[in-house]
Each structure stands twice: as structure tokens, then as C-alpha cells.
Scaffold this active site. Structure first.
Site, PDB file in Angstrom:
ATOM      1  N   HIS A 211       4.970   0.388  -0.198  1.00 39.69           N
ATOM      2  CA  HIS A 211       5.723  -0.568   0.614  1.00 39.69           C
ATOM      3  C   HIS A 211       4.689  -1.618   1.015  1.00 39.69           C
ATOM      4  O   HIS A 211       3.613  -1.675   0.422  1.00 39.69           O
ATOM      5  CB  HIS A 211       6.363   0.135   1.813  1.00 39.69           C
ATOM      6  CG  HIS A 211       5.371   0.809   2.684  1.00 39.69           C
ATOM      7  ND1 HIS A 211       4.789   2.024   2.343  1.00 39.69           N
ATOM      8  CD2 HIS A 211       4.789   0.429   3.842  1.00 39.69           C
ATOM      9  CE1 HIS A 211       3.920   2.359   3.277  1.00 39.69           C
ATOM     10  NE2 HIS A 211       3.891   1.408   4.197  1.00 39.69           N
TER      11      HIS A 211
ATOM     12  N   CYS B 183       5.799   6.595   4.576  1.00 39.48           N
ATOM     13  CA  CYS B 183       4.648   5.814   4.109  1.00 39.48           C
ATOM     14  C   CYS B 183       4.052   6.402   2.828  1.00 39.48           C
ATOM     15  O   CYS B 183       3.193   5.780   2.210  1.00 39.48           O
ATOM     16  CB  CYS B 183       3.568   5.749   5.187  1.00 39.48           C
ATOM     17  SG  CYS B 183       4.144   5.057   6.728  1.00 39.48           S
TER      18      CYS B 183
ATOM     19  N   HIS C 116       0.847  -1.192   0.000  1.00 42.31           N
ATOM     20  CA  HIS C 116       0.000   0.000   0.000  1.00 42.31           C
ATOM     21  C   HIS C 116       0.887   1.248   0.000  1.00 42.31           C
ATOM     22  O   HIS C 116       2.103   1.175   0.170  1.00 42.31           O
ATOM     23  CB  HIS C 116      -0.982   0.017   1.196  1.00 42.31           C
ATOM     24  CG  HIS C 116      -0.406   0.388   2.520  1.00 42.31           C
ATOM     25  ND1 HIS C 116      -1.172   0.892   3.538  1.00 42.31           N
ATOM     26  CD2 HIS C 116       0.861   0.312   3.004  1.00 42.31           C
ATOM     27  CE1 HIS C 116      -0.413   1.113   4.599  1.00 42.31           C
ATOM     28  NE2 HIS C 116       0.810   0.775   4.310  1.00 42.31           N
TER      29      HIS C 116
ATOM     30  N   GLU D 158      -1.237  -3.846  11.579  1.00 38.97           N
ATOM     31  CA  GLU D 158      -0.456  -3.477  10.394  1.00 38.97           C
ATOM     32  C   GLU D 158       0.985  -3.953  10.569  1.00 38.97           C
ATOM     33  O   GLU D 158       1.631  -4.405   9.623  1.00 38.97           O
ATOM     34  CB  GLU D 158      -0.495  -1.954  10.231  1.00 38.97           C
ATOM     35  CG  GLU D 158      -0.009  -1.478   8.900  1.00 38.97           C
ATOM     36  CD  GLU D 158      -0.212   0.020   8.744  1.00 38.97           C
ATOM     37  OE1 GLU D 158      -1.245   0.420   8.182  1.00 38.97           O
ATOM     38  OE2 GLU D 158       0.657   0.799   9.193  1.00 38.97           O
TER      39      GLU D 158
ATOM     40  N   ASP E 158      -5.208 -10.394  -0.452  1.00 37.64           N
ATOM     41  CA  ASP E 158      -3.917 -11.072  -0.290  1.00 37.64           C
ATOM     42  C   ASP E 158      -3.070 -11.003  -1.560  1.00 37.64           C
ATOM     43  O   ASP E 158      -3.552 -11.316  -2.658  1.00 37.64           O
ATOM     44  CB  ASP E 158      -4.151 -12.537   0.086  1.00 37.64           C
ATOM     45  CG  ASP E 158      -2.855 -13.212   0.507  1.00 37.64           C
ATOM     46  OD1 ASP E 158      -1.992 -12.532   1.106  1.00 37.64           O
ATOM     47  OD2 ASP E 158      -2.708 -14.414   0.242  1.00 37.64           O
ATOM     48  N   HIS E 159      -1.811 -10.607  -1.374  1.00 36.55           N
ATOM     49  CA  HIS E 159      -0.866 -10.485  -2.489  1.00 36.55           C
ATOM     50  C   HIS E 159      -1.346  -9.472  -3.528  1.00 36.55           C
ATOM     51  O   HIS E 159      -1.104  -9.609  -4.725  1.00 36.55           O
ATOM     52  CB  HIS E 159      -0.570 -11.855  -3.131  1.00 36.55           C
ATOM     53  CG  HIS E 159       0.396 -12.648  -2.303  1.00 36.55           C
ATOM     54  ND1 HIS E 159       0.046 -13.208  -1.108  1.00 36.55           N
ATOM     55  CD2 HIS E 159       1.713 -12.932  -2.479  1.00 36.55           C
ATOM     56  CE1 HIS E 159       1.100 -13.823  -0.592  1.00 36.55           C
ATOM     57  NE2 HIS E 159       2.114 -13.665  -1.390  1.00 36.55           N
TER      58      HIS E 159
ATOM     59  N   HIS F 234       3.117  -4.914   3.961  1.00 38.27           N
ATOM     60  CA  HIS F 234       3.013  -5.489   5.310  1.00 38.27           C
ATOM     61  C   HIS F 234       2.452  -6.907   5.242  1.00 38.27           C
ATOM     62  O   HIS F 234       1.741  -7.262   4.303  1.00 38.27           O
ATOM     63  CB  HIS F 234       2.068  -4.649   6.186  1.00 38.27           C
ATOM     64  CG  HIS F 234       2.497  -3.233   6.374  1.00 38.27           C
ATOM     65  ND1 HIS F 234       3.585  -2.889   7.144  1.00 38.27           N
ATOM     66  CD2 HIS F 234       2.004  -2.059   5.899  1.00 38.27           C
ATOM     67  CE1 HIS F 234       3.739  -1.559   7.135  1.00 38.27           C
ATOM     68  NE2 HIS F 234       2.792  -1.028   6.377  1.00 38.27           N
TER      69      HIS F 234
END
Lengths: 135, 135, 135, 135, 135, 135
Positions: free
Chosen positions: F39, F33, F14, F123, F79-80, F41
Site C-alpha cells: 500500500h 500493512c 511499502h 507516515e 519518491d514514487h 503513503h
């Protein structure tokens, strides 16, 4: 080869301070860890042994002994103590993670002998010190 | 022998994609990790050093250096970055866990020399990649 | 309702000892925690706030302030200290988990006001103390 | 040298009991673990492989195979089972942590061959058993 | 308001099976958890109490009692047992996470009274069941 | 009252960036950020439901549905993925922890209805965001 590792916890206070260094050098080298009143940690201890698996029990010969020995030699001596003030093994020995791992090795070795493989000491969840003797 | 391991964290995006493979092969080999927009992880890094314990301080000679070096060479370079897009070390190098561990080793080796023992990278809490050089 | 919780760590020494109890009662009530030289812990602190989400940033108004305030008011005051000896807030206040949570609440409340919801203190990974004010 | 470790979980019941020991000796040696109705654990399994990094993919040749093989050979066989009663590999083999690690090694070795390095079994978060073959 | 939570562990076997359902329905509803030989878990138990802080000790009045009571009423009864076969509280009560939390509440309530706030049971690190009575 | 909480994981990229703020303000408010390449998580998601325990099964009526619904509505979607680029729910919505928790609530609510109690999003292991609707 079979290895068995058991983990243990103890809570202790310590102060990093070396008699071989000046007051000033102690402050520079150890920073806030040199604070004269000490501070403390929940240490996590990992002790690893190896050995023969007894074919009758299916267990390492010394697996049960391991818990008793660590309890007697380390936990009773260190838990809820101030390492510098109350644990004779640290008289003249700075209680760094490195030295704590070495002192624990020396306390366990006479009881566990050849089957002792490694002593690991987590001072915080971010710092691990491991001691083993090279073969 | 004394080993000291410190753990660090960084959050980064990456995409598994190899220029040596066709688009189709990339999709087959890397599955959802090949998604063109990338995805990301909270990586946990474990760096292990060994060395002499300084008898005056009771600490590994390089223990303090370790944190500074990893901060400078790895965390500042990788944290909150897209590895493929922004970290030059991954130009033409697929940022798999295996390659991330190798790249970190190569970044740390010139600073830590012989005392560097192992680099471990947890991509998720279920996948660890470790790089060391055989002696 | 949105809640944001941030976690922090500090390492400190303490001794459980109440001036309102006799020496003998202190030993009975606090057991090995009453050891005169003190012992220590890696405390984990969890601070929870609530508030409005700023529609422009998508973040709680005080989310960034939270980290700064806890760092200034708690971590700098408590980390690598002996709570009984060096932290004035524990003068005459026994540094039990219950009182540590209350002291931290009182330090944060003037800075965080209504948005402060709960303070949680893990003394060990098995003991959590939480302080909140009933509405 | 690159190592890749993946972790897996399975929940199973077992009873420590050796046919080579008398009823009385079983009770003495295994204590409450000898309870005839059995008890259970959430086991955590760590499997480590090594190998060549494929220069095209940047991944260990067997990294993907690892997850499939452990799933098929271990998780499907052990998960939500009573090890003594339902897993043929423990017929006449006491399901101690030591033997579970050895049985898993023997199940994985034919599929993973030389690249299999170590099998680790956490019976509880305090007890780890590791099996490897010396080179 | 002060809350104190202590965590405990016990290892037990169980089988999900309801006498109110047919064999077929049991298999459909509980899947592999219905396996007749049972399976097992390392349960983690969290018990939360509230109360007055004793101004002399700085501790919750019942904080020490809490550990004794949970040890006596839960750990000794459940640890290293097969819940369906050996724990009378589960006679006719399916040992789901929901029912385990309720049974523990009922065992602790007579001893801890009003100060009991919540019982939490982690069956695995991914499944938590919490029981409390609404006020 | 019975609550059941299940935990899930997803890995995503994100970038914190708000169209309601200038480029300069975005940099000031979100710091690293706001990095344009994003980047990522490993997010941990905790979803809590409540409900009636079915007396026949001894389970919450919706416990099994919970896992299916979260898998379908959240994990498959997030996801991914790169949240800003690929997840339509974040079109014009800054993917902060606060907004991710709210978006997940809105995705789950139509499927879980009254039994949905709370959505928690970690997060990083140090930052938790929780969303619930006040009653």
C-alpha cells in the site's frame, strides 16, 4: 464573479437532544452526542459573500462589514457558551451542525442581504455543514 | 439548501499505466508515476450529500448512513490495498485521481441516490479531483 | 534514540472554575472560560513514547500497545463528556489544559511505564500544553 | 463532470493604496495595510480546471498543462516580488485579494481557455478570494 | 514539567541583504530573497514557556502574561511592517529566519525571564527556525 | 542555540513484512500493512539541523546545503518508489516508520555531520517517528 470567504472560530458546548423524540429515541438517534451533560467543539465558521468590487478601493463593498457583522452576530453570541442553555436561538432547536448553519444564516442575512452566499460550519475537522438558499 | 460533507482517509498504492498506450508513451505521459513497482498515497476523500433536514432530529436524513456507506463501499475496499492489483474496479481502468473519483461516485451512487452531490479525492495535499453529475 | 508519537482527538465540554477561589476571583482569573454552563473544544492529544526497536519486527516494542492504551484510558473516558461533571479524575481538579495533560499522564503512566515520554494537549489550534517528567 | 484543482504558493510583498483615494482616505479604508513600506504574505493559489477525461490516459486533457502554465504565468511573475513595484499587471491596480484573483484569471485564461473554472487566492489562512466568470 | 506553547501570526515584508557582503555576493547567497523591493510572508510564531502550576488556578503562573507580552513586544512591532525599513531591531541585522527568532527571544526575555523556553518562527509552512539558550 | 527544520514530502509504496517472522506471524503483527501487494503513503519528512549563524549572512552555515542534500539523498531515492522493491537500503530491512527514520538518518549523516540533530517521518497525519542520536 468575485467571492470572498472569511473564516472564524468559536468554542462551545452542546447536547444533541430533540424534544420531539422520546428519551429512548434520543439515545438511539444521537448516541454519545445525547449525553445529558453535553460535550463541546472548536467550531470553524466560513462565511462567503459576493458583490461588486468598488473600483476605487479594489475591494468588495461589504468585505470590511463582513468581519464586524460575524463578530457581533455570531462570535459574541456563541463563543464560550453552552448552545442549548445560553443561546436563545437554540431554544427548541436541536444544535446539530445542520441547525447551527441555518441559525447563523438567519442571524447574518438581515445584515448582509443579497451579498450573503454561503455559511459553512466545521463541527470537527471531518464534518462540514453548509447552508445556502437556492436561487 | 443544506449540504453535509464528511472526510475520510485511506492509504493505497497505485501505478499509472494505460493498456491503451505503448510502454514508451506510458513513460512519457505518466513519468515517475509509471514506475512499474508503483508508489502510494494517503488519499483524503470528501463526500458531499444534500437532503431534507428531518424536523424531529434536526439532521439530514442520510447523514448517519453516509459514514456507514463510505466505510463499507470505499474504505474497506481501498485501504491498505494496491489499487491496480487488488481492487477489481480498476481492472482495465487507470487509477488516476480522475478515475478514482469516478469509481467512488459509482460505488456510492446506488446506496446514496439523489442525495449524493460530489466526490472529492485529494491525491496529495496539492491535487484535488472532484466528480459530480451535471443536472 | 527512536521516538514514536501518535495523535488522537476527543470532543469535550469543560468549565474553568476553582473551588479555591471566590466567585469573583474565578470570574476575573478565567473570564469567559468561567461561564457556569461551560463551553467545549475538539482537543488533539499527542502521546510520545520511546523504546527499543524489536529487530524482528522493526517496530518499537510498545507501538501497538500505545493506541490501545490511549483509546481505553483516555478517549473512552473523555470523549463526548463534560470533564467537570462526568470524569472523576477532575473532581476537585480544574480542567485547565495544564491539568488535563497531567491527568492524562497519570492515566497512561501505569500502562506504558518508562517508555512514556511526553503528553501534549492542544486545547485549540493555538494553545498547546505538554507534560513530561524530568529525568 | 470532473474538476481538477492544483494548489501553489508564492511569497510576495504588497501595499494597499489606491490612487483614486486621498492619502487620508487610503489610511481610513486600508488601515495598517496602507503602511507605505508595505508588508507581505505567503499566498496560496488554487486553480480549478474542468474538461474531458482522455479515455486512453484516464486524465483530464489539460491536467499536465495546468502546472506548467501556472508556474510560468503566475509563480515566476509574482514569487519573491513586491507586487506594487515590480509586477506590471498591478500598475494602477490596487493589489487587494480581489484584484490579485482577477489578474491571475486574466493571465491564465488565454492559456487555459474554456477549461479554466475558478481561481482562488488565500491571502492568509483566514481570507480567501475567488474569481470565476458566470456562464 | 509543564510547558505551554501559544501560537501567533504576523504578516511582514523583508529583504535578505547583508551589509557585510558585496552586491554580487548578496545576489549569490540570497538569490531571489535579495530582490531589492523585498517580498513577504505570513509568519507563524510559537512561544514556549514553563513554570509552576498555581495550585489554586491550575494554570501556569505566566500563561496569561504570555499572550499580552507577545502581543505588545512582537505583534504590534512586526505585523504589517517592512522588517528592514521599519523595525529598529533589524537595523544592521539581516532579517533571516534565524535572526528573527533571536530578535524575538531578546524582546521577550526581559519580560518573561526564566520561564521563556523556546521561540519558533515558521517563515513558510516548510521552514522553521527555533531559538533557545542552552542551560 | 539555533535550530532550523525543513519539511519535505515523498510518495511511496511499502509492505510491512519481516523475513525473521513466519508468514502467520507477519499477518498477526502487521495486519493489513502486511498485504502482499503493498500500500502507500504521502510521507512528510522533517529534518532538523543546528549550527553557527554566519555573522555575515545571518544564516546557519548549512541551511542551504540542507535542502540540496535531502533532495539528493532522500527524495530522489524514495519518491514514487516501492521502498521494499526498489530502494536498496531496505533490502532485508522492514520499511516501518522507525526504520525509515533510521535509514534517512544514515543517508544524511555523512553529508551533514555534527549539525544533523533529528529526522522526523510522518507516515500519516497521525503517526510520527523521530530518530536522533543521544549525546
Amino acid at each position: 464573479m468575485i467571492l470572498c470567504t472569511k473564516t472564524f472560530g468559536f468554542s462551545a458546548a452542546h447536547r444533541l437532544h430533540s424534544e420531539a423524540l422520546s428519551e429512548e429515541d434520543n439515545r438511539v438517534v444521537f448516541g454519545k452526542c445525547n449525553n445529558p451533560h453535553g460535550h463541546g467543539h472548536n467550531y470553524t465558521l466560513e462565511v462567503t459573500i459576493r458583490g461588486e468590487v468598488d473600483p476605487r478601493s479594489g475591494q468588495l463593498v461589504n468585505a470590511r462589514l463582513l468581519e464586524t457583522v460575524v463578530q457581533q452576530e455570531v462570535i459574541e453570541r456563541f463563543d464560550h457558551k453552552h448552545l442549548n442553555e445560553e443561546v436563545p436561538e437554540f431554544r427548541g432547536v436541536n444544535p446539530t451542525g445542520e441547525n447551527i448553519a441555518k441559525v447563523i444564516w438567519d442571524l447574518l442575512k438581515p445584515r448582509l442581504g443579497e451579498c450573503l452566499v454561503k455559511v459553512g460550519v466545521w463541527e470537527t475537522p471531518k464534518s462540514l455543514f453548509e447552508y445556502a438558499e437556492e436561487e
